[in-house]
Design a protein around this motif. Structure first.
Motif, PDB file in Angstrom:
ATOM      1  N   VAL A  43       0.844  -1.189   0.000  1.00  0.00           N
ATOM      2  CA  VAL A  43       0.000   0.000   0.000  1.00  0.00           C
ATOM      3  C   VAL A  43       0.878   1.238   0.000  1.00  0.00           C
ATOM      4  CG1 VAL A  43      -1.981  -1.075   1.129  1.00  0.00           C
ATOM      5  CG2 VAL A  43      -0.182  -0.076   2.509  1.00  0.00           C
ATOM      6  N   THR A  44       0.281   2.338  -0.403  1.00  0.00           N
ATOM      7  CA  THR A  44       0.992   3.606  -0.412  1.00  0.00           C
ATOM      8  C   THR A  44       0.517   4.449   0.756  1.00  0.00           C
ATOM      9  OG1 THR A  44       1.183   3.508  -2.813  1.00  0.00           O
ATOM     10  CG2 THR A  44       1.501   5.649  -1.800  1.00  0.00           C
ATOM     11  N   VAL A  45       1.475   4.998   1.479  1.00  0.00           N
ATOM     12  CA  VAL A  45       1.216   5.903   2.593  1.00  0.00           C
ATOM     13  C   VAL A  45       1.983   7.187   2.313  1.00  0.00           C
ATOM     14  CG1 VAL A  45       0.728   4.089   4.279  1.00  0.00           C
ATOM     15  CG2 VAL A  45       3.082   4.834   3.928  1.00  0.00           C
ATOM     16  N   GLN A  46       2.002   8.105   3.249  1.00  0.00           N
ATOM     17  CA  GLN A  46       2.727   9.355   3.056  1.00  0.00           C
ATOM     18  C   GLN A  46       3.842   9.491   4.083  1.00  0.00           C
ATOM     19  OE1 GLN A  46       0.248  12.799   3.287  1.00  0.00           O
ATOM     20  NE2 GLN A  46      -0.489  12.579   1.206  1.00  0.00           N
ATOM     21  N   SER A  47       4.939  10.086   3.646  1.00  0.00           N
ATOM     22  CA  SER A  47       5.935  10.517   4.618  1.00  0.00           C
ATOM     23  C   SER A  47       5.329  11.710   5.341  1.00  0.00           C
ATOM     24  CB  SER A  47       7.242  10.904   3.919  1.00  0.00           C
ATOM     25  OG  SER A  47       7.038  12.028   3.090  1.00  0.00           O
ATOM     26  N   LEU A  48       5.913  12.103   6.441  1.00  0.00           N
ATOM     27  CA  LEU A  48       5.339  13.217   7.199  1.00  0.00           C
ATOM     28  C   LEU A  48       5.500  14.562   6.502  1.00  0.00           C
ATOM     29  CD1 LEU A  48       6.203  12.097  10.822  1.00  0.00           C
ATOM     30  CD2 LEU A  48       4.003  11.980   9.639  1.00  0.00           C
ATOM     31  N   ASP A  49       6.294  14.584   5.417  1.00  0.00           N
ATOM     32  CA  ASP A  49       6.383  15.809   4.621  1.00  0.00           C
ATOM     33  C   ASP A  49       5.524  15.728   3.357  1.00  0.00           C
ATOM     34  OD1 ASP A  49       7.929  14.065   3.150  1.00  0.00           O
ATOM     35  OD2 ASP A  49       9.751  15.263   3.246  1.00  0.00           O
ATOM     36  N   GLY A  50       4.639  14.720   3.292  1.00  0.00           N
ATOM     37  CA  GLY A  50       3.652  14.642   2.221  1.00  0.00           C
ATOM     38  C   GLY A  50       4.046  13.854   0.989  1.00  0.00           C
ATOM     39  N   LYS A  51       5.209  13.233   0.962  1.00  0.00           N
ATOM     40  CA  LYS A  51       5.625  12.437  -0.206  1.00  0.00           C
ATOM     41  C   LYS A  51       5.033  11.039  -0.127  1.00  0.00           C
ATOM     42  CE  LYS A  51       9.873  15.001  -0.719  1.00  0.00           C
ATOM     43  NZ  LYS A  51      11.177  15.128  -0.129  1.00  0.00           N
ATOM     44  N   GLN A  52       4.721  10.483  -1.296  1.00  0.00           N
ATOM     45  CA  GLN A  52       4.171   9.135  -1.371  1.00  0.00           C
ATOM     46  C   GLN A  52       5.260   8.105  -1.058  1.00  0.00           C
ATOM     47  OE1 GLN A  52       0.761   8.373  -2.139  1.00  0.00           O
ATOM     48  NE2 GLN A  52       0.698  10.542  -1.629  1.00  0.00           N
ATOM     49  N   VAL A  53       4.933   7.110  -0.244  1.00  0.00           N
ATOM     50  CA  VAL A  53       5.852   6.037   0.116  1.00  0.00           C
ATOM     51  C   VAL A  53       5.136   4.720  -0.138  1.00  0.00           C
ATOM     52  CG1 VAL A  53       7.155   4.943   1.983  1.00  0.00           C
ATOM     53  CG2 VAL A  53       6.937   7.444   1.906  1.00  0.00           C
ATOM     54  N   ASN A 104      -8.077  12.046  14.374  1.00  0.00           N
ATOM     55  CA  ASN A 104      -7.791  13.034  15.427  1.00  0.00           C
ATOM     56  C   ASN A 104      -6.318  13.438  15.504  1.00  0.00           C
ATOM     57  OD1 ASN A 104     -10.475  13.193  16.228  1.00  0.00           O
ATOM     58  ND2 ASN A 104     -10.242  11.486  17.628  1.00  0.00           N
ATOM     59  N   GLN A 105      -5.633  13.382  14.393  1.00  0.00           N
ATOM     60  CA  GLN A 105      -4.261  13.883  14.336  1.00  0.00           C
ATOM     61  C   GLN A 105      -3.925  14.220  12.887  1.00  0.00           C
ATOM     62  OE1 GLN A 105      -1.614  10.916  15.957  1.00  0.00           O
ATOM     63  NE2 GLN A 105      -2.044   9.450  14.379  1.00  0.00           N
ATOM     64  N   SER A 106      -2.967  15.084  12.741  1.00  0.00           N
ATOM     65  CA  SER A 106      -2.507  15.520  11.426  1.00  0.00           C
ATOM     66  C   SER A 106      -1.028  15.205  11.321  1.00  0.00           C
ATOM     67  CB  SER A 106      -2.710  17.031  11.295  1.00  0.00           C
ATOM     68  OG  SER A 106      -1.891  17.694  12.254  1.00  0.00           O
ATOM     69  N   PRO A 107      -0.469  15.271  10.106  1.00  0.00           N
ATOM     70  CA  PRO A 107       0.980  15.080   9.988  1.00  0.00           C
ATOM     71  C   PRO A 107       1.755  16.077  10.863  1.00  0.00           C
ATOM     72  CG  PRO A 107      -0.021  14.956   7.823  1.00  0.00           C
ATOM     73  CD  PRO A 107      -1.100  15.395   8.779  1.00  0.00           C
ATOM     74  N   GLU A 108       1.245  17.294  10.978  1.00  0.00           N
ATOM     75  CA  GLU A 108       1.917  18.299  11.805  1.00  0.00           C
ATOM     76  C   GLU A 108       1.940  17.878  13.275  1.00  0.00           C
ATOM     77  OE1 GLU A 108      -0.771  19.171   9.688  1.00  0.00           O
ATOM     78  OE2 GLU A 108       0.634  19.638   8.088  1.00  0.00           O
ATOM     79  N   PRO A 120      13.456   5.695  16.793  1.00  0.00           N
ATOM     80  CA  PRO A 120      14.492   5.232  15.870  1.00  0.00           C
ATOM     81  C   PRO A 120      13.940   4.695  14.546  1.00  0.00           C
ATOM     82  CG  PRO A 120      14.187   3.644  17.647  1.00  0.00           C
ATOM     83  CD  PRO A 120      13.319   4.828  17.959  1.00  0.00           C
ATOM     84  N   HIS A 121      12.651   4.424  14.473  1.00  0.00           N
ATOM     85  CA  HIS A 121      12.073   3.854  13.250  1.00  0.00           C
ATOM     86  C   HIS A 121      11.359   4.933  12.430  1.00  0.00           C
ATOM     87  CE1 HIS A 121       9.273   3.248  16.680  1.00  0.00           C
ATOM     88  NE2 HIS A 121       8.419   3.817  15.853  1.00  0.00           N
ATOM     89  N   GLU A 122      11.098   4.587  11.195  1.00  0.00           N
ATOM     90  CA  GLU A 122      10.380   5.516  10.317  1.00  0.00           C
ATOM     91  C   GLU A 122       8.905   5.553  10.702  1.00  0.00           C
ATOM     92  OE1 GLU A 122      11.785   5.907   6.025  1.00  0.00           O
ATOM     93  OE2 GLU A 122      12.198   3.797   6.502  1.00  0.00           O
ATOM     94  N   THR A 123       8.348   6.738  10.610  1.00  0.00           N
ATOM     95  CA  THR A 123       6.926   6.927  10.852  1.00  0.00           C
ATOM     96  C   THR A 123       6.317   7.537   9.600  1.00  0.00           C
ATOM     97  OG1 THR A 123       7.273   7.255  13.219  1.00  0.00           O
ATOM     98  CG2 THR A 123       5.205   8.061  12.306  1.00  0.00           C
ATOM     99  N   PHE A 124       5.273   6.891   9.120  1.00  0.00           N
ATOM    100  CA  PHE A 124       4.544   7.374   7.956  1.00  0.00           C
ATOM    101  C   PHE A 124       3.122   7.704   8.375  1.00  0.00           C
ATOM    102  CE2 PHE A 124       7.641   4.261   6.097  1.00  0.00           C
ATOM    103  CZ  PHE A 124       8.484   5.201   5.552  1.00  0.00           C
ATOM    104  N   TYR A 125       2.387   8.345   7.470  1.00  0.00           N
ATOM    105  CA  TYR A 125       1.032   8.808   7.757  1.00  0.00           C
ATOM    106  C   TYR A 125       0.061   8.119   6.808  1.00  0.00           C
ATOM    107  CZ  TYR A 125      -2.541  12.206   9.135  1.00  0.00           C
ATOM    108  OH  TYR A 125      -3.662  12.803   9.630  1.00  0.00           O
ATOM    109  N   ASP A 126      -0.956   7.495   7.368  1.00  0.00           N
ATOM    110  CA  ASP A 126      -1.977   6.800   6.577  1.00  0.00           C
ATOM    111  C   ASP A 126      -3.133   7.765   6.319  1.00  0.00           C
ATOM    112  OD1 ASP A 126      -3.348   4.784   5.260  1.00  0.00           O
ATOM    113  OD2 ASP A 126      -4.014   3.803   7.105  1.00  0.00           O
TER     114      ASP A 126
END
Length: 171
Positions: A43-53, A104-108, A120-126
């Protein structure tokens, strides 16, 4: 009108009692979510700066632990020491990823939380919930562990999980 209100009240009580009975019944790790043995969806999610991952870039290449997580989730907070200990022990062998759900949360908000609580791990935004839907995530603090081939070897929910045993299944 009264009949409609009574029906609504009865329906609300039924749903409440059903939820209470589920909440009071301890669930086994495999009672909810994507089925163990299933091939993990790419699946595709977003990095916290809005890029597709594309999570497909990781799935099937290395064992993975994916946690569906939220800044406001008490079970996630409870699970965090166990997760960090597992990552410290298995981090060179397993890819750890947190997927922040868009409830109830935003990337910001997630970024601000991570500045105050570095992980220490990567966090992405669904953003649109597609990852949560694809993995059939029933709630936050939901963990999915994949083996190197991308097969699900463990799912768990809640603040108390034996992640070390789950990760050993993936290796």
């Amino acid at each position: 009108m009264i009949t409609r209100k009574l029906f609504s009240l009865k329906l609300s009580m039924t749903l409440f009692l059903s939820a209470a009975s589920v909440a009071s019944t301890p669930l086994l790790a495999q009672d909810l979510g994507i089925e163990v043995g299933a091939q993990a969806p790419a699946v595709t999610v977003q990095s916290l700066d809005g890029k597709q991952v594309d999570l497909g870039n990781y799935i099937g290449k290395t064992p993975m632990l994916i946690e569906f997580w939220a800044t406001w989730c008490p079970n996630c907070k409870e699970l965090m020491p166990t997760l960090l200990a597992a990552e410290k022990k298995f981090g060179k062998q397993v890819k750890f990823v947190a997927l922040a759900v868009a409830i109830n949360q935003s990337p910001e908000r997630v970024r601000r939380w991570l500045v105050a609580n570095p992980m220490p791990h990567e966090t992405f935004y669904d953003l649109d919930g597609k990852a949560a839907g694809a993995f059939d995530a029933p709630a936050t603090s939901y963990v999915v562990v994949l083996d190197k081939s991308g097969r699900v070897v463990y799912t768990g929910l809640g603040g108390k999980q034996n992640l070390e045993a789950a990760l050993k299944k993936a290796l």
